[in-house]
Scaffold this motif. Structure first.
Motif, short mmCIF file in Angstrom:
data_model
loop_
_atom_site.label_atom_id
_atom_site.label_comp_id
_atom_site.label_asym_id
_atom_site.label_seq_id
_atom_site.Cartn_x
_atom_site.Cartn_y
_atom_site.Cartn_z
N GLY A 148 0.81 -1.21 0.00
CA GLY A 148 0.00 0.00 0.00
C GLY A 148 0.84 1.26 0.00
O GLY A 148 0.37 2.32 0.43
N THR A 149 2.07 1.16 -0.49
CA THR A 149 2.98 2.30 -0.51
C THR A 149 3.63 2.37 -1.88
O THR A 149 4.29 1.41 -2.31
N ARG A 150 3.45 3.45 -2.58
CA ARG A 150 4.03 3.55 -3.92
C ARG A 150 5.23 4.48 -3.93
O ARG A 150 5.34 5.39 -3.09
N CYS A 151 6.11 4.23 -4.87
CA CYS A 151 7.28 5.09 -5.06
C CYS A 151 6.89 6.18 -6.05
O CYS A 151 6.56 5.89 -7.20
N VAL A 152 6.94 7.42 -5.61
CA VAL A 152 6.52 8.55 -6.43
C VAL A 152 7.64 9.03 -7.34
O VAL A 152 7.43 9.34 -8.52
N SER A 153 8.85 9.11 -6.81
CA SER A 153 9.97 9.61 -7.60
C SER A 153 11.28 9.03 -7.08
O SER A 153 11.38 8.63 -5.93
N VAL A 154 12.26 9.01 -7.98
CA VAL A 154 13.59 8.51 -7.66
C VAL A 154 14.62 9.48 -8.22
O VAL A 154 14.54 9.86 -9.39
N GLU A 155 15.57 9.87 -7.40
CA GLU A 155 16.65 10.75 -7.84
C GLU A 155 17.97 10.19 -7.30
O GLU A 155 18.16 10.13 -6.09
N ALA A 156 18.82 9.76 -8.22
CA ALA A 156 20.09 9.15 -7.82
C ALA A 156 21.23 10.14 -8.02
O ALA A 156 21.21 10.97 -8.93
N ASP A 157 22.24 10.04 -7.16
CA ASP A 157 23.46 10.82 -7.30
C ASP A 157 24.64 9.91 -7.01
O ASP A 157 24.48 8.70 -6.84
N ASP A 158 25.83 10.48 -6.91
CA ASP A 158 27.02 9.66 -6.73
C ASP A 158 27.07 8.95 -5.39
O ASP A 158 27.76 7.94 -5.24
N ASP A 159 26.34 9.46 -4.40
CA ASP A 159 26.43 8.92 -3.05
C ASP A 159 25.24 8.07 -2.63
O ASP A 159 25.28 7.38 -1.61
N GLY A 160 24.15 8.12 -3.39
CA GLY A 160 22.99 7.35 -2.99
C GLY A 160 21.77 7.71 -3.82
O GLY A 160 21.87 8.30 -4.90
N VAL A 161 20.61 7.36 -3.29
CA VAL A 161 19.34 7.56 -3.99
C VAL A 161 18.35 8.20 -3.04
O VAL A 161 18.21 7.77 -1.88
N THR A 162 17.68 9.23 -3.51
CA THR A 162 16.60 9.86 -2.75
C THR A 162 15.28 9.51 -3.43
O THR A 162 15.11 9.76 -4.63
N ALA A 163 14.37 8.93 -2.67
CA ALA A 163 13.07 8.53 -3.22
C ALA A 163 11.95 9.14 -2.38
O ALA A 163 12.09 9.28 -1.16
N VAL A 164 10.88 9.49 -3.04
CA VAL A 164 9.67 9.93 -2.35
C VAL A 164 8.67 8.79 -2.42
O VAL A 164 8.37 8.28 -3.51
N ILE A 165 8.17 8.37 -1.26
CA ILE A 165 7.18 7.30 -1.22
C ILE A 165 5.88 7.84 -0.65
O ILE A 165 5.88 8.82 0.10
N GLU A 166 4.77 7.20 -1.02
CA GLU A 166 3.46 7.71 -0.64
C GLU A 166 2.56 6.59 -0.16
O GLU A 166 2.46 5.53 -0.82
#
Length: 540
Positions: A148-166
């Motif tokens: 019941g939790t979706r991944c809204v966006s994914v932004e990766a960089d050299d050190d890791g990944v930032t994701a927004v979940i809803e």
């Protein structure tokens, strides 16, 4: 577990939460990823937009290689029990209706045990029964699984990944920072495109709708097959499957969405189709309807920086041969120990490149095999399947920087090799450990394994010495007879025929051979040290 600052350069309070690995998608690939990571002691958060496990059975065949991977995790018996309703199923049927004449396309011995090759057996168990087992096993080991939790966006960089979940119900959003992200959101998932990976291949080849029904088919289903191919004028091309629940059946029909939209498959329409499947009128209750796409495609890359693709996100092909779900689990298994090594500090980042180097060639080979197999089964003129299931299942060969001295250049050879060679799955051995019969593959799950013959005294203590020096998880065993003081007894006396009894064989945590060393080596410790450093990307 890494500190908050190890996860990313920004402080932890910049994000709502942090985790070493974020897994997007809760099907076979995602759940297996969470389970194998947790088994290695790596924490993960898994998000899936669906409210829970689907009632649709979908994938059902679990091959011997996948069962080998489940054995050391203690879920093999649970999966076997989940598959008991399918124990009497074998073969593939083609017919116009189930009440009419059946033509058997495959022999009844397709599930025969292979104790000389593997400790595991092919198991028929539908996805709706197996996925809850994987969920429970992963959670017991510490995985954080959120349906019941979706991944809204994914932004990766050299050190890791930032994701927004809803949260699908409440709409509440959270920002999650992870060191790595495993994309397991399927063929239509958005993560692959979000990180800029293309996919080659024909794409969607057929549209299907599957409806789950409840009906008493006594006298119609006279013998349980693995599945039925049903072709007639009313339904066109269809398939019929049993389920783990008595009197529940899955019927699938192909359709052209330009002429017949998926929404037109109402319960009334599905009941009409059910009568065409059966060739007679029986009371039918429609329980669930789901549209899906059959497609062929392999991602151009399986890695984009900190993001990895597994399962249908990385590759998709027809369901013939049950290779899709099994490949998904095997992708996850291959990747998990490598992520554990890098996150644990005993492997370098370059090891992660070997995931694509090993699994993408397998995906390309299986795509060709399954397309040909699907054509043989579902074509207008069905023919004999020219596929060696044993070779496809147990004969996959890797060639990458995580193997030393691999001599092959193709995924499959002409026949299954019974001798240990770099890049190949370790040959099966039955061993006795304290009165308990185990397989060599039961040793390979959370550490490297060094095997030597009981007479190879030059290797005594070498494994533990090098493991301490490099801080690498490794266990060493002397194989032979009890009289020779072996750690593990070679039950059938075949160790020398399958391994170098005078030298040493290094197995990876995934059960593939990393390195073989003969008895002529001058300094065993130095040789093992160099091999491990090479495999783990620490040779510089």
């Amino acid at each position: 577990m890494p500190s908050d600052r190890a996860v990313g350069r920004e402080p932890a309070d910049t994000y709502d939460e942090t985790t070493p690995v974020l897994v997007v998608g809760g099907g076979y690939a995602g759940l297996a990823s969470a389970l194998f990571l947790a088994h290695h002691g790596v924490a993960s958060v898994l998000v899936d937009r669906h409210p829970g496990i689907s009632v649709q059975g979908r994938a059902r065949g679990i091959n011997q290689r996948t069962m080998e991977l489940y054995r050391p995790l203690g879920v093999e018996d649970l999966i076997r029990r989940a598959g008991r309703p399918f124990d009497d199923e074998a073969g593939v049927v083609r017919c116009e209706t189930l009440s009419g004449e059946w033509t058997w396309l495959l022999a009844d011995d397709t599930r025969k045990p292979l104790p000389e090759l593997t400790p595991a057996e092919f198991v028929m168990a539908d996805q709706r029964s197996v996925e809850p087992i994987l969920v429970d096993a992963a959670r017991e080991r510490g995985a954080d699984i959120r349906f019941g939790t979706r991944c809204v966006s994914v932004e990766a960089d050299d050190d890791g990944v930032t994701a927004v979940i809803e949260d699908v119900t409440s709409g509440d959003r959270r920002t999650v920072r992870s060191r790595y992200l495993v994309a397991a959101d399927g063929f239509r998932g958005r993560t692959r495109e979000a990180v800029g990976i293309d996919r080659a291949g024909p794409g969607v080849t057929q549209h299907w709708v599957t409806f789950l029904v409840r009906a008493d088919l006594t006298g119609i289903v006279r013998q349980r097959a693995m599945f039925w191919i049903v072709v007639n004028d009313e339904i066109g091309l269809g398939s019929f499957l049993t389920t783990s629940v008595p009197d529940q059946w899955a019927m699938s029909v192909s359709f052209d969405p330009a002429r017949t939209p998926a929404e037109s498959f109402t319960p009334d329409r599905c009941r009409e189709l059910a009568r065409s499947f059966l060739g007679t009128d029986r009371p039918v209750e429609v329980l669930d309807v789901a549209a899906w796409e059959e497609a062929v495609g392999v991602a151009d890359r399986f890695r984009a920086g900190r993001v990895f693709l597994v399962g249908d996100t990385a590759h998709v092909w027809p369901p013939a041969g049950a290779m899709g779900a099994n490949a998904a689990v095997q992708d996850a298994h291959n990747l998990a120990w490598k992520l554990a090594g890098v996150l644990g500090g005993w492997a370098r980042e370059g090891l992660l490149d070997t995931y694509e180097a090993e699994r993408r060639p397998v995906a390309l080979a299986l795509a060709d095999i399954t397309v040909a197999r699907q054509r043989a089964r579902f074509g207008e003129d069905p023919g004999t399947e020219d596929v060696d299931d044993v070779l496809c299942t147990l004969g996959q060969r890797y060639r990458s920087a995580a193997t030393v001295g691999a001599a092959h250049d193709t995924v499959y050879g002409r026949e299954l090799t019974a001798r240990a060679e770099p890049g190949l799955r370790a040959p099966h051995l039955w061993l006795d450990r304290g009165g308990r019969r185990i397989s060599v593959h039961d040793l390979c799950h959370d550490a490297f394994v060094l095997l030597t013959g009981s007479a190879a005294v030059r290797w005594d203590g070498v494994g533990s010495l090098v493991a301490r020096e490099l801080s690498v998880p490794l266990r060493a065993y002397r194989i032979g007879s009890a009289a020779a003081g072996a750690d593990l007894v070679d039950v059938e006396g075949v160790f020398a025929a399958r391994y170098d009894a005078a030298g040493a064989t290094l197995l990876r945590p995934d059960g593939h051979v990393a390195w073989c060393c003969g008895d002529s080596v001058v300094d065993p410790a130095a040789a093992l040290r160099e091999a491990l450093r090479t495999v783990l990307g620490r040779a510089d």
